[in-house]
Design an enzyme around this catalytic site. Structure first.
Site, short mmCIF file in Angstrom:
data_model
loop_
_atom_site.label_atom_id
_atom_site.label_comp_id
_atom_site.label_asym_id
_atom_site.label_seq_id
_atom_site.Cartn_x
_atom_site.Cartn_y
_atom_site.Cartn_z
N ILE A 14 0.75 -1.04 0.08
CA ILE A 14 -0.02 -0.08 0.00
C ILE A 14 0.59 1.33 0.09
CG2 ILE A 14 -0.33 0.22 2.41
CD1 ILE A 14 -2.96 0.88 -0.09
N SER A 36 11.08 -0.10 8.48
CA SER A 36 10.38 -1.16 8.19
C SER A 36 11.20 -2.54 8.47
CB SER A 36 9.99 -1.21 6.78
OG SER A 36 9.27 -2.34 6.24
N ARG A 37 10.60 -3.61 8.64
CA ARG A 37 11.27 -4.83 8.77
C ARG A 37 11.88 -5.43 7.57
NH1 ARG A 37 7.29 -9.13 11.48
NH2 ARG A 37 6.03 -7.98 10.11
N LYS A 90 -5.77 2.99 7.28
CA LYS A 90 -6.99 2.30 7.85
C LYS A 90 -6.82 0.78 8.15
CE LYS A 90 -8.61 -0.20 4.11
NZ LYS A 90 -8.98 -1.58 4.08
N ASP A 168 -11.35 -5.88 6.59
CA ASP A 168 -10.21 -5.11 5.87
C ASP A 168 -10.84 -4.37 4.72
OD1 ASP A 168 -7.13 -4.37 5.88
OD2 ASP A 168 -7.85 -4.93 3.80
#
Length: 308
Positions: A14, A36-37, A90, A168
């Site tokens: 996203i 971020s991982r 979201k 979702d």
């Protein structure tokens, strides 16, 4: 006002598809770091955790949190405590109580908190709201059906507790109807279908009403193949209104009234900049509240196991 120095936490699909292009096109923001991982953004300093990012980049003034909702509260809490404005993808959190606590924290620190509902910024949503305000609504039917394998391939988090499952995408429909309908809705009954091997539902059938007893029926399903369905159909005294393609098109009595290119995420970042400048927050919990109510009131039905 100089550009807002922005960091992103959680670099996934996203972010690459929507956030990065929207930020690049908005002169109000300057992307200066990510955490971020697994993911990075070329040319932007990257860190593994939000704690590392906050320590290394103290001049970041705002943070967009795009990790799965189960992990968002701790990241938002850390960002707000460090004096950062926060953009929440979201759904804004895994639970209502988490987000309510973040609202209190942001308010106490004079920071902006943004619960972003991107589908509300679809191009035909405001026109649909105006039409419905001009007439009596007799009933509403929401059909939100898509192929989970297409949109969330091998994403295990969505099937875990707190990942929301079919809600979702379904929460996008809820974010629209809670915005365009004139009165508050309440769930009267629901059936949630859970695959035997998953902790989150793959389908949901929900009935709502308002104080006037207007019926609203929502069907969410993640098993649809072929053409995807993101439609809201309202029967009114002025005729039938169809808000289709997730809010991109509006038709009245079969006549197309509005169809424009999607620019949901650019509009979200415009709104985020606006509330930062105004020193306010924008956190509407109605869509997430309906999800919670569906889990509270819904009958649980177990269906065949699901495998990617």
């Amino acid at each position: 006002m100089s550009a807002i120095k922005l960091a992103i936490v959680g670099v996934g699909k996203i972010v690459r598809d929507q956030h990065l292009p929207a930020i690049a096109a908005n002169a109000d923001f300057d992307l200066i770091a990510t955490a971020s991982r697994h993911g990075t953004v070329e040319g932007v300093p990257s860190y593994h955790t939000i704690e590392e990012l906050i320590a290394a980049v103290p001049d970041a003034t705002a943070v967009s949190l795009c990790m799965p909702p189960q992990y968002r509260y701790e990241a938002a809490y850390a960002a707000l405590n460090a004096g950062k404005h926060v953009f929440l993808e979201k759904p804004p959190g895994a639970t209502l109580s988490e987000v309510q606590d973040l609202v209190r924290l942001a308010d106490s620190k004079g920071l902006s908190l943004f619960a972003s509902w991107h589908s509300r910024y679809a191009p035909a949503v405001e026109a649909a709201k105006s039409f419905l305000a001009s007439t009596k609504i007799n009933s509403v039917h929401v059909i939100w059906k898509e192929d989970v394998r297409q949109w969330h391939p091998n994403q295990e988090w969505i099937w875990q507790a707190g990942g929301l499952g079919v809600f979702d995408p379904g929460i996008n429909a809820l974010s629209i109807i809670t915005h365009i309908l004139p009165r508050a809705l309440f769930i009267t009954k629901a059936t949630l279908e859970f695959p035997e091997n998953r902790d989150a539902p793959i389908a949901a059938d929900i009935h709502f009403s308002d104080v006037t007893k207007m019926p609203v029926h929502a069907e969410f399903d993640w098993r649809q193949t072929g053409k995807q369905s993101w439609d809201i159909v309202a029967e009114t005294e002025a005729g039938q209104m169809v808000l289709s393609e997730g809010g991109a098109k509006l038709s009245i009595n079969g006549e197309l009234k509005l169809a424009q290119p999607e620019r949901e995420y650019p509009a979200l970042y415009e709104r985020f900049a606006e509330i930062i400048k105004a020193k306010t927050s924008d956190v509407d919990l109605a869509p997430l509240t309906h999800v919670a109510d569906a889990f509270l009131l819904g009958r649980h039905k177990f269906v065949d196991s699901f495998y990617d």
